[in-house]
Enzyme design. Structure first.
Site, PDB file in Angstrom:
ATOM      1  N   CYS A  42       1.116   5.942  12.206  1.00  0.00           N
ATOM      2  CA  CYS A  42       1.889   5.094  13.356  1.00  0.00           C
ATOM      3  C   CYS A  42       3.377   4.821  12.934  1.00  0.00           C
ATOM      4  O   CYS A  42       3.862   5.579  11.975  1.00  0.00           O
ATOM      5  CB  CYS A  42       1.007   4.047  13.920  1.00  0.00           C
ATOM      6  SG  CYS A  42       1.572   3.229  15.459  1.00  0.00           S
ATOM      7  N   THR A  43       3.651   3.233  12.987  1.00  0.00           N
ATOM      8  CA  THR A  43       5.121   3.121  12.314  1.00  0.00           C
ATOM      9  C   THR A  43       5.150   2.700  11.004  1.00  0.00           C
ATOM     10  O   THR A  43       6.080   2.253  10.559  1.00  0.00           O
ATOM     11  CB  THR A  43       5.569   1.734  13.315  1.00  0.00           C
ATOM     12  OG1 THR A  43       4.680   0.705  13.037  1.00  0.00           O
ATOM     13  CG2 THR A  43       5.737   2.141  14.508  1.00  0.00           C
TER      14      THR A  43
END
Ligand SMILES: *[C@@H]1O[C@H](CO)[C@@H](O)[C@H](O)[C@H]1NC(C)=O
Ligand SMILES: *[C@@H]1O[C@H](CO)[C@@H](O)[C@H](O)[C@H]1NC(C)=O
Ligand SMILES: *[C@@H]1O[C@H](CO)[C@@H](O)[C@H](O)[C@H]1NC(C)=O
Ligand SMILES: *[C@@H]1O[C@H](CO)[C@@H](O)[C@H](O)[C@H]1NC(C)=O
Length: 246
Positions: free
Chosen positions: A139-140
């Site tokens: 993800c981030t």
């Protein structure tokens, strides 16, 4: 493809001579996994891969999993109720201890936005990367790699629902908008949250060279794995969506 593969084996495998024949010695597999925890990381980013790797570890002698954080204090994950965080993870190394690791996995979430501006964490990632065999993000978490300079000129992916923000936070990165996960050299980056499980499966299959074990772990988790890194229905949905932020 085959040529590249053969070349890679020749370049990376030490050559051992036995009985007049030259055989490449297999590279030692990465055994020591660390997951970087910081406040408000998304639990599934870390726990998805960890659950799969935990099963792999049961079947892989000397494979260990650990949690690395700024201090030994329990680290709150993202899920909260009105009284505050609901779950914590207990680290077993601090970043100052510079634990000897083979793979560092970095989760994302609201916490990665804060980790992005935390010099102690970024310095840790920067100095530990050259000592690792692999680095991975979910993800981030990719923005932490980007800030540490690891993704400069590299292909990487991240969560489609935070796309513009992530691209801005890693200007030198060759961001891949539609991918379940991306591998560039020893850097593995996955898309949003649950994509980390598919990445962990692919890692087991290709780096540990044991698809049977990867499938077995997925079967125990009762998860249907997406084995094609190009499978990505979320790039269409996410890139045009209202940015999720909480
Ligand atoms: C596991 O580690 C022990 C202690 O370092 C070592 O003796 C043993 O050979 C290792 N086993 C494998 C399969 O790597
Ligand atoms: C952290 O976990 C690793 C892997 O299980 C283990 O080898 C190490 O001793 C642990 N460290 C501490 C301080 O508990
Ligand atoms: C991180 O730093 C940048 C640049 O100073 C700033 O724009 C951003 O708001 C900061 N992010 C957080 C979560 O504090
Ligand atoms: C792959 O994993 C399976 C299941 O744990 C195991 O039985 C098998 O020996 C492994 N294969 C190799 C080549 O390590």
């Amino acid at each position: 493809m085959l040529l590249f593969h053969t070349l890679a084996v020749v370049l990376t495998g030490a050559l051992a001579v036995s009985g007049g024949k030259t055989k490449p010695t297999p590279k030692p597999i990465p055994l020591k996994w660390g997951v970087l925890a910081f406040p408000r990381y998304v639990g599934l980013d870390a726990y998805g891969p960890l659950e799969l790797l935990n099963i792999v570890a049961f079947n892989t002698p000397n494979m260990t999993l650990s949690i690395v954080a700024e201090t030994m204090d329990p680290v709150p994950a993202h899920i909260t109720n009105s009284a505050g965080p609901l779950t914590w993870v207990k680290p077993n190394y601090t970043i100052d201890q510079d634990p000897e690791l083979d793979v560092l996995l970095i989760p994302g979430g609201p916490g990665s936005r804060v980790a992005y501006n935390n010099t102690r964490i970024i310095d840790y990632v920067k100095r530990t990367y050259p000592k690792l065999k692999y680095i991975a993000s979910v993800c981030t978490g990719a923005q932490v790699l980007a800030k540490a300079g690891i993704l400069n000129g590299k292909r990487a992916t991240t969560n489609k629902f935070a796309w513009a923000e992530m691209v801005a936070s890693g200007p030198g990165v060759n961001w891949v908008p539609c991918a379940r996960w991306v591998v560039d050299g020893n850097i593995w980056t996955s898309s949003g949250v649950a994509a980390g499980i598919d990445m962990a499966h692919a890692f087991t299959k290709t780096v540990y060279k044991n698809e049977t074990l990867a499938d077995r772990a997925a079967n125990i988790l009762e998860v249907e794995i997406h084995k094609d890194p190009h499978w990505d229905p979320f790039c269409k949905v996410g890139l045009s969506a209202i940015v999720y932020r909480r």
